[in-house]
Design a protein around this motif. Structure first.
Motif, PDB file in Angstrom:
ATOM      1  N   ASN A  91      15.477  43.275  15.463  1.00  0.00           N
ATOM      2  CA  ASN A  91      15.845  41.989  16.174  1.00  0.00           C
ATOM      3  C   ASN A  91      17.110  42.359  16.690  1.00  0.00           C
ATOM      4  N   GLN A 123      21.765  49.980   9.807  1.00  0.00           N
ATOM      5  CA  GLN A 123      21.752  48.527  10.274  1.00  0.00           C
ATOM      6  C   GLN A 123      23.096  49.696  11.843  1.00  0.00           C
ATOM      7  N   ARG A 127      27.959  47.098   7.298  1.00  0.00           N
ATOM      8  CA  ARG A 127      25.548  47.378   7.233  1.00  0.00           C
ATOM      9  C   ARG A 127      25.663  48.738   7.556  1.00  0.00           C
ATOM     10  N   ARG A 174      26.778  30.001  11.613  1.00  0.00           N
ATOM     11  CA  ARG A 174      25.399  30.997  11.112  1.00  0.00           C
ATOM     12  C   ARG A 174      25.014  28.796  10.572  1.00  0.00           C
ATOM     13  N   ARG A 221      11.026  44.225  10.768  1.00  0.00           N
ATOM     14  CA  ARG A 221      11.285  43.422  12.600  1.00  0.00           C
ATOM     15  C   ARG A 221      12.252  42.895  12.290  1.00  0.00           C
ATOM     16  N   GLN A 222      12.297  42.282  11.211  1.00  0.00           N
ATOM     17  CA  GLN A 222      14.371  41.294  11.138  1.00  0.00           C
ATOM     18  C   GLN A 222      15.188  42.657  11.221  1.00  0.00           C
ATOM     19  N   ALA A 223      15.189  44.263  10.648  1.00  0.00           N
ATOM     20  CA  ALA A 223      16.462  45.121  11.220  1.00  0.00           C
ATOM     21  C   ALA A 223      16.356  45.378  13.275  1.00  0.00           C
ATOM     22  N   ASP A 258      18.384  42.521  20.782  1.00  0.00           N
ATOM     23  CA  ASP A 258      19.146  41.516  21.776  1.00  0.00           C
ATOM     24  C   ASP A 258      20.308  42.456  21.906  1.00  0.00           C
TER      25      ASP A 258
END
Length: 313
Positions: free
Chosen positions: A6, A219, A216, A303, A2-4, A10
């Motif tokens: 989101n 991702q 990344r 951040r 789920r973290q990947a 978006d």
């Protein structure tokens, strides 16, 4: 997982929002590529007998040669328009189309080479997976027919279940191949972003492209697959809607065997595809800017502030 997902969700949501907000300019930019293709396809169907003499092969070669630079040019224009829309500026078609021939040439050379390399790598992986999957499906279907030959209610039910699973597996393989091809297209669009957004020099643009691709990487690959899946769904819905509604009067009046009605249908299908065409360049432009900001620390202050907010509370 789920973290990947989101950030990718978006990204998809932001791209759709930008497209909806500046729908007409994006559609006009996409029409620069799709209208000539639709016109050539309709003309080819109308002049099918004349083109059968060998002129059709020359026309197809001409469309193939000119189609790649045109598609890259429109992809670059759509990416420029996406960044303008993301910055809150009005999308100007003329400004988005202002891409120099030298930059277009570099983008075309690198994009073509990258597309070939990505297709070879993807084909090697997909061939292994498809061969294994087909072998399993054939074994299941063979087992189903063997059980059916034995007779009995239970064996008939099991054989029907195995055949159904085999059919679903075949459709899944076909759909996966389409999504994988779309992911290759998305990776090519992402790879040529440095050429579009003003990276000076061919070598510098290539280095920046490879850096952003490997930043990344997992991702990025997931983003390519997810955007390809959504794009395929939107493109299918748009082409079916436009490609069925617009040609209906011509098909009803002229008949399904009419060459004119077929030409109108083909042009309508291309028009439907043009409605979904801006989405991959929009998503890839946004993804490239996010990767660039993360690599160069442009969003570091934001951040840090986001992390500091809960502790202050």
């Amino acid at each position: 997982m789920r973290q990947a997902l989101n950030p990718i969700l978006d990204l998809l949501d932001e791209g759709l929002r930008l497209y909806r907000r500046s729908f007409v300019p994006f559609l006009l930019l996409a029409a620069v590529a799709t209208l000539p293709i639709g016109a050539v396809l309709a003309a080819a169907l109308l002049a099918a007998d004349w083109l059968a003499s060998g002129v059709g092969s020359l026309l197809a070669a001409l469309v193939l040669v000119t189609g790649l630079p045109l598609s890259l040019y429109v992809t670059g224009a759509l990416s420029k328009a996406a960044l303008a829309a993301a910055a809150g500026e009005a999308v100007q078609v003329r400004r988005a189309l202002a891409i120099g021939p030298q930059r277009l040439l570099g983008m075309g050379c690198f994009g073509t080479l990258f597309a070939i390399a990505a297709s070879i790598a993807t084909s090697a992986v997909s061939t292994i997976c498809v061969c294994i999957s087909y072998a399993l499906i054939f074994l299941m279907v063979g087992a189903a027919f063997s059980l059916e030959a034995l007779g009995g209610t239970a064996s008939d039910a099991v054989s029907a279940l195995l055949i159904a699973v085999g059919v679903v597996g075949f459709l899944a393989i076909y759909g996966g191949a389409l999504v994988l091809n779309g992911a290759v297209y998305g990776s090519v669009v992402f790879a040529i972003q440095p050429f579009i957004h003003g990276e000076p020099g061919f070598g510098s643009a290539v280095r920046r492209s490879l850096e952003m691709l490997t930043t990344r990487l997992g991702q990025n690959l997931l983003a390519f697959l997810c955007t390809s899946l959504v794009f395929a769904s939107v493109a299918l819905a748009a082409t079916i809607a436009v490609g069925v509604i617009i040609p209906l009067p011509a098909l009803f009046l002229l008949g399904t065997e009419s060459t004119t009605a077929r030409a109108i249908t083909a042009a309508a299908w291309v028009m439907g595809l043009s409605a979904a065409l801006p989405l991959p360049p929009i998503w890839m432009a946004l993804l490239y800017q996010r990767r660039l900001a993360a690599r160069e620390g442009a969003d570091l202050e934001r951040r840090i502030a986001a992390l500091a907010t809960p502790s202050e509370a």
